[in-house]
Design an enzyme around this catalytic site. Structure first.
Site, short mmCIF file in Angstrom:
data_model
loop_
_atom_site.label_atom_id
_atom_site.label_comp_id
_atom_site.label_asym_id
_atom_site.label_seq_id
_atom_site.Cartn_x
_atom_site.Cartn_y
_atom_site.Cartn_z
N LYS A 1 -1.97 5.82 13.49
CA LYS A 1 -3.39 5.33 13.88
C LYS A 1 -4.17 6.81 14.36
O LYS A 1 -5.38 6.53 14.09
CB LYS A 1 -3.41 4.22 15.13
N TYR B 1 3.52 4.07 15.77
CA TYR B 1 2.19 3.20 15.52
C TYR B 1 0.85 4.22 16.09
O TYR B 1 0.05 4.56 15.31
CB TYR B 1 2.40 1.95 16.13
N VAL C 1 0.80 -1.30 0.08
CA VAL C 1 -0.13 -0.01 0.01
C VAL C 1 0.95 1.35 -0.05
O VAL C 1 0.37 2.43 -0.17
CB VAL C 1 -0.89 -0.14 1.30
N ASN D 1 -7.24 -1.57 5.51
CA ASN D 1 -6.90 -2.37 6.70
C ASN D 1 -5.34 -2.57 6.90
O ASN D 1 -5.17 -3.23 8.03
CB ASN D 1 -7.86 -3.63 6.66
N ALA E 1 0.79 7.14 16.45
CA ALA E 1 0.87 8.78 15.75
C ALA E 1 0.08 8.36 14.59
O ALA E 1 -0.88 9.03 14.12
CB ALA E 1 2.09 9.33 15.57
P1 NAD Z 1 -2.37 -8.80 10.29
O1 NAD Z 1 -1.02 -8.96 10.63
O2 NAD Z 1 -3.12 -10.39 10.56
O3 NAD Z 1 -2.90 -8.53 9.11
C1 NAD Z 1 -2.16 -7.27 8.47
C2 NAD Z 1 -1.93 -7.72 7.00
O4 NAD Z 1 -1.32 -6.61 6.53
C3 NAD Z 1 -1.14 -8.66 6.85
O5 NAD Z 1 -1.51 -9.70 5.87
C4 NAD Z 1 0.22 -7.81 6.15
O6 NAD Z 1 0.84 -8.71 5.16
C5 NAD Z 1 -0.54 -6.91 5.54
N1 NAD Z 1 0.35 -5.44 5.15
C6 NAD Z 1 1.45 -5.14 6.17
N2 NAD Z 1 1.88 -4.36 5.47
C7 NAD Z 1 1.71 -4.11 4.12
C8 NAD Z 1 1.90 -3.29 3.10
N3 NAD Z 1 2.75 -2.47 3.23
N4 NAD Z 1 0.97 -3.21 1.92
C9 NAD Z 1 0.20 -4.19 2.02
N5 NAD Z 1 -0.18 -5.20 2.93
C10 NAD Z 1 0.51 -4.83 4.04
O7 NAD Z 1 -3.14 -8.12 11.56
P2 NAD Z 1 -4.53 -7.57 11.81
O8 NAD Z 1 -4.47 -7.40 13.27
O9 NAD Z 1 -5.51 -8.24 11.06
O10 NAD Z 1 -4.42 -5.95 11.44
C11 NAD Z 1 -5.32 -5.32 10.51
C12 NAD Z 1 -5.43 -3.92 10.83
O11 NAD Z 1 -6.12 -3.78 12.17
C13 NAD Z 1 -3.99 -3.18 10.89
O12 NAD Z 1 -4.39 -1.98 10.24
C14 NAD Z 1 -3.96 -3.05 12.54
O13 NAD Z 1 -3.02 -1.87 12.71
C15 NAD Z 1 -5.23 -3.09 12.98
N6 NAD Z 1 -5.42 -3.38 14.32
C16 NAD Z 1 -5.13 -4.64 15.00
C17 NAD Z 1 -5.16 -4.81 16.28
C18 NAD Z 1 -5.12 -6.03 16.84
O14 NAD Z 1 -5.33 -6.24 18.09
N7 NAD Z 1 -4.96 -7.16 15.99
C19 NAD Z 1 -5.49 -3.95 17.17
C20 NAD Z 1 -5.85 -2.46 16.34
C21 NAD Z 1 -5.58 -2.48 15.30
#
Ligand code: NAD
Length: 246
Positions: free
Chosen positions: A155, A151, A60, A85, A153
């Protein structure tokens, strides 16, 4: 254009994004579901879900590559739902946080969302229909002990991006922000950011008393991309087991 409609989901190879793709593939609202991820496993996700689900292995952070994906999707189907996402988190003490690390986390978590919104939302605005969901984090609302300040900042920036876009794209495109709490995905369980004791202590303090399942976030994202959210824009929806209460 063929009269077909499409959804675009970033970070689709794993966790929350993968659950969103599974829901879109099952709910029949879109003819095409375009999946962006930097992880080659995104191809397996698309192959498993069958016709209509397409994988695009790119970052992305790559402005041109994201533009090319949007162009390819729009050549055959009108984008209707876009889910920003993709994300990544790392811990770094502020004294050790060098500029390279700072920019990398900002690029993926915030600039990546701009890249997607920039390319994908103008056609939706012109057609006067569409949904954009940006995924933030509780870290952007109240900081984080496990993620670095970069992170948090990034978010927090997602919250501002959402509000600004909701105003610019009204009344045609609904733009909302989903804020997961601690969710059972590789980001939490495989990253080394959380050990078992830390998770247990976190659950003890949480009103709902447990870590969330990624599909519990995906179903709120799916709701934000449909008629149920017709009168919802610029909203921040916490899906965090009550974490925002403390
Ligand atoms: P995850 O690691 O399972 O999935 C994240 C996905 O993003 C992975 O498949 C990864 O390969 C992909 N990704 C990373 N960098 C990328 C890039 N430069 N280009 C394209 N794809 C990329 O994590 P998740 O928990 O499913 O996270 C999804 C979203 O939810 C994220 O934005 C994360 O910050 C947010 N989030 C997650 C949590 C949690 O507790 N899991 C909490 C708050 C926010």
């Amino acid at each position: 254009m063929t009269g077909q409609t499409a959804a675009l989901v970033t970070g689709a190879a794993s966790g929350i994004g993968k659950c969103v793709v599974e829901r879109f593939a099952a709910d029949d609202r879109h003819d095409v579901v375009a999946c962006i991820d930097i992880d080659p496993a995104v191809t397996e996700v698309a192959d498993e879900l069958g016709a209509g689900v397409r994988a695009y292995e790119c970052s992305v952070t790559d402005y041109d590559a994201v533009g090319a994906v949007v162009e390819q999707v729009e050549a055959n189907a009108a984008l209707q739902s876009v889910v920003n996402n993709a994300g990544t988190s790392r811990y770094a003490w502020i004294g050790d946080l060098d500029p390279e690390e700072w920019h990398e986390i900002l690029d993926v978590n915030l600039t990546g969302q701009y890249n997607v919104a920039h390319h994908a939302t103008p056609p939706m605005f012109e057609r006067e229909e569409g949904y954009l969901v940006n995924v933030s984090s509780g870290a952007g609302q109240h900081g984080s002990a496990s993620g670095g300040v970069h992170y948090s900042a990034a978010k927090a920036g997602v919250l501002g991006l959402t509000k600004g876009l909701a105003k610019q794209l009204a009344p045609h495109v609904r733009v909302n922000c989903v804020v997961p709490g601690l969710i059972d995905t590789p980001l939490t369980t495989d990253s080394g950011l959380w050990d078992e004791d830390a998770i247990a202590a976190f659950e003890d303090d949480l009103p709902l008393g447990r870590v969330g399942d990624p599909d519990e976030v995906a179903r709120v994202i799916e709701f934000c991309c449909g008629p149920g959210a017709a009168y919802v824009t610029g909203s921040v929806l916490n899906v965090d087991g009550g974490g925002a209460l403390s």
